[in-house]
Scaffold this motif. Structure first.
Motif, PDB file in Angstrom:
ATOM      1  N   ARG A 132       0.824  -1.209   0.000  1.00  0.00           N
ATOM      2  CA  ARG A 132       0.000   0.000   0.000  1.00  0.00           C
ATOM      3  C   ARG A 132       0.860   1.261   0.000  1.00  0.00           C
ATOM      4  O   ARG A 132       0.525   2.247  -0.666  1.00  0.00           O
ATOM      5  CB  ARG A 132      -0.936   0.002   1.211  1.00  0.00           C
ATOM      6  N   SER A 135       2.432   1.673  -3.522  1.00  0.00           N
ATOM      7  CA  SER A 135       1.391   2.048  -4.485  1.00  0.00           C
ATOM      8  C   SER A 135       0.982   3.501  -4.303  1.00  0.00           C
ATOM      9  O   SER A 135       0.722   4.216  -5.281  1.00  0.00           O
ATOM     10  CB  SER A 135       0.176   1.134  -4.325  1.00  0.00           C
ATOM     11  N   SER A 136       0.928   3.956  -3.057  1.00  0.00           N
ATOM     12  CA  SER A 136       0.590   5.355  -2.810  1.00  0.00           C
ATOM     13  C   SER A 136       1.698   6.287  -3.288  1.00  0.00           C
ATOM     14  O   SER A 136       1.418   7.362  -3.829  1.00  0.00           O
ATOM     15  CB  SER A 136       0.324   5.568  -1.315  1.00  0.00           C
ATOM     16  N   LEU A 140      -0.607   4.934  -7.849  1.00  0.00           N
ATOM     17  CA  LEU A 140      -1.316   3.916  -8.614  1.00  0.00           C
ATOM     18  C   LEU A 140      -2.787   3.869  -8.196  1.00  0.00           C
ATOM     19  O   LEU A 140      -3.149   4.316  -7.108  1.00  0.00           O
ATOM     20  CB  LEU A 140      -0.669   2.543  -8.398  1.00  0.00           C
ATOM     21  N   ARG A 145      -3.457  -1.529  -7.006  1.00  0.00           N
ATOM     22  CA  ARG A 145      -3.015  -1.792  -5.635  1.00  0.00           C
ATOM     23  C   ARG A 145      -3.589  -3.101  -5.122  1.00  0.00           C
ATOM     24  O   ARG A 145      -2.875  -3.911  -4.510  1.00  0.00           O
ATOM     25  CB  ARG A 145      -3.440  -0.649  -4.734  1.00  0.00           C
ATOM     26  N   ALA A 148      -1.859  -6.000  -6.759  1.00  0.00           N
ATOM     27  CA  ALA A 148      -0.536  -6.216  -6.170  1.00  0.00           C
ATOM     28  C   ALA A 148      -0.650  -6.923  -4.822  1.00  0.00           C
ATOM     29  O   ALA A 148       0.160  -7.809  -4.507  1.00  0.00           O
ATOM     30  CB  ALA A 148       0.188  -4.888  -6.027  1.00  0.00           C
ATOM     31  N   VAL A 174       4.185  -5.064  -6.679  1.00  0.00           N
ATOM     32  CA  VAL A 174       3.691  -3.813  -7.273  1.00  0.00           C
ATOM     33  C   VAL A 174       4.162  -3.694  -8.719  1.00  0.00           C
ATOM     34  O   VAL A 174       3.380  -3.350  -9.623  1.00  0.00           O
ATOM     35  CB  VAL A 174       4.154  -2.611  -6.443  1.00  0.00           C
ATOM     36  N   CYS A 178       1.889  -3.717 -12.225  1.00  0.00           N
ATOM     37  CA  CYS A 178       2.005  -2.682 -13.260  1.00  0.00           C
ATOM     38  C   CYS A 178       2.300  -3.294 -14.622  1.00  0.00           C
ATOM     39  O   CYS A 178       1.726  -2.866 -15.639  1.00  0.00           O
ATOM     40  CB  CYS A 178       3.098  -1.677 -12.877  1.00  0.00           C
ATOM     41  N   THR A 190       9.985   1.722  -9.106  1.00  0.00           N
ATOM     42  CA  THR A 190       9.531   0.937  -7.954  1.00  0.00           C
ATOM     43  C   THR A 190      10.617   0.832  -6.895  1.00  0.00           C
ATOM     44  O   THR A 190      10.341   0.913  -5.692  1.00  0.00           O
ATOM     45  CB  THR A 190       9.107  -0.466  -8.414  1.00  0.00           C
TER      46      THR A 190
END
Length: 307
Positions: A132, A135-136, A140, A145, A148, A174, A178, A190
């Motif tokens: 999380r 992703s934040s 995304l 999220r 993932a 993640v 993507c 990433t």
């Protein structure tokens, strides 16, 4: 003796009899009462309606939604069913006494101890929180999220976490999500958001791709053009021309085996020169996270193609 005299009826039964509404006020006809309304059998007049709604108060679009509470999510180790004990104030916002605060502190401590039933569940909670966070940072969507998070769950179920870092597997999940959705995110992006070395993330993604057979889609340079153009703050005309250059190069196979972000940067550089805006190679290379030599090499390729 009638059965109705023995068993009392309640307001939520399907069939009820109202002694005060035995006749229709309009035509003096017989009325029928159910759980929704009181209707005249002769003229169809609705005498009264049931004011209690027995249905759900939400609009359900899936089968996992319950009557109360937030919807289930794959981003939490307990699917979002946990309960959080507040601090300092009650439900009305009033301050709590010292005795109640101490009591809530003890309740939170016991809840924290009993939240995880095993070490595997604790590792899952830590890994999902890392997913999380990454992703934040990458901005995304919630869909990617959740994918993932589900990919991290699958990795744990297949015992792929043994001997590997949880943070590395979270970053690889993640990046894998993507890639499966064709999002223009590089492995370096990433890794910059993760708290682990590049070699570990690369090893974790290779393991995910091999063991789980990810349907990863190849990322094309045209997918990177909008993102780089937004960071460089160029006009829509340059953006569209750069996308045309990238798509034309892809059709000829010139982008096979090259780094897509670097080729997209060269397309933006060439489109900027054609439009009269002289974007420097160093600025474009910095945004694309490539070297100036890479931009110059791909620019020469575009000049040879003459697209």
């Amino acid at each position: 003796m009638a059965i109705r005299d023995i068993y009392e009826t309640t307001f939520d039964e399907d069939v009820q009899t109202d002694s005060n509404a035995t006749q229709c006020p309009e035509c003096n006809g017989q009325v029928t009462t159910n759980a929704v309304e009181i209707v005249c059998e002769d003229c169809g007049l609705v005498v009264d309606e049931q004011r209690i709604d027995h249905g759900p108060e939400w609009r359900g679009f899936d089968d996992e939604r319950e009557r109360t509470g937030a919807p289930l999510t794959a981003a939490r180790h307990d699917r979002g069913l946990s309960t959080e004990i507040g601090r300092g104030t009650d439900a009305n916002g009033n301050s709590l006494s010292e005795q109640k605060r101490r009591r809530l502190f003890r309740m939170r401590r016991e809840q924290t101890r009993g939240r995880f039933q095993s070490k595997a569940e604790r590792n899952l909670a830590h890994g999902l929180s890392e997913v999380r966070r990454i992703s934040s940072t990458l901005e995304l969507s919630e869909t990617i999220r959740d994918q993932a998070c589900q990919l991290f769950r699958s990795a744990q179920n297949e015992d792929l976490l043994q001997g590997r870092s949880i943070e590395a597997m979270a970053a690889a999940s993640v990046y894998g999500a993507c890639r499966c959705n064709g999002r223009p995110r590089t492995l370096d992006d990433t890794i910059d958001s993760a708290r682990v070395e590049q070699s570990r993330v690369t090893n974790a993604y290779t393991t995910l791709n091999t063991e789980l057979g990810l349907p990863a889609q190849p990322v094309t340079p045209s997918a990177f053009v909008p993102r780089l153009a937004s960071e460089l703050d160029v006009s829509d005309q340059i953006r569209q021309r750069a996308r045309q250059l990238a798509e034309a190069s892809e059709s000829t196979g010139a982008t096979t085996g090259v780094r897509p972000s670097g080729f997209a940067a060269a397309c933006l550089y060439k489109a900027g020169r054609e439009d009269g805006r002289w974007l420097t190679q160093s600025d474009i290379a910095e945004v694309a996270n490539v070297s100036v030599v890479t931009v110059r090499t791909h620019r020469d390729t575009l000049d040879e193609l003459a697209v």
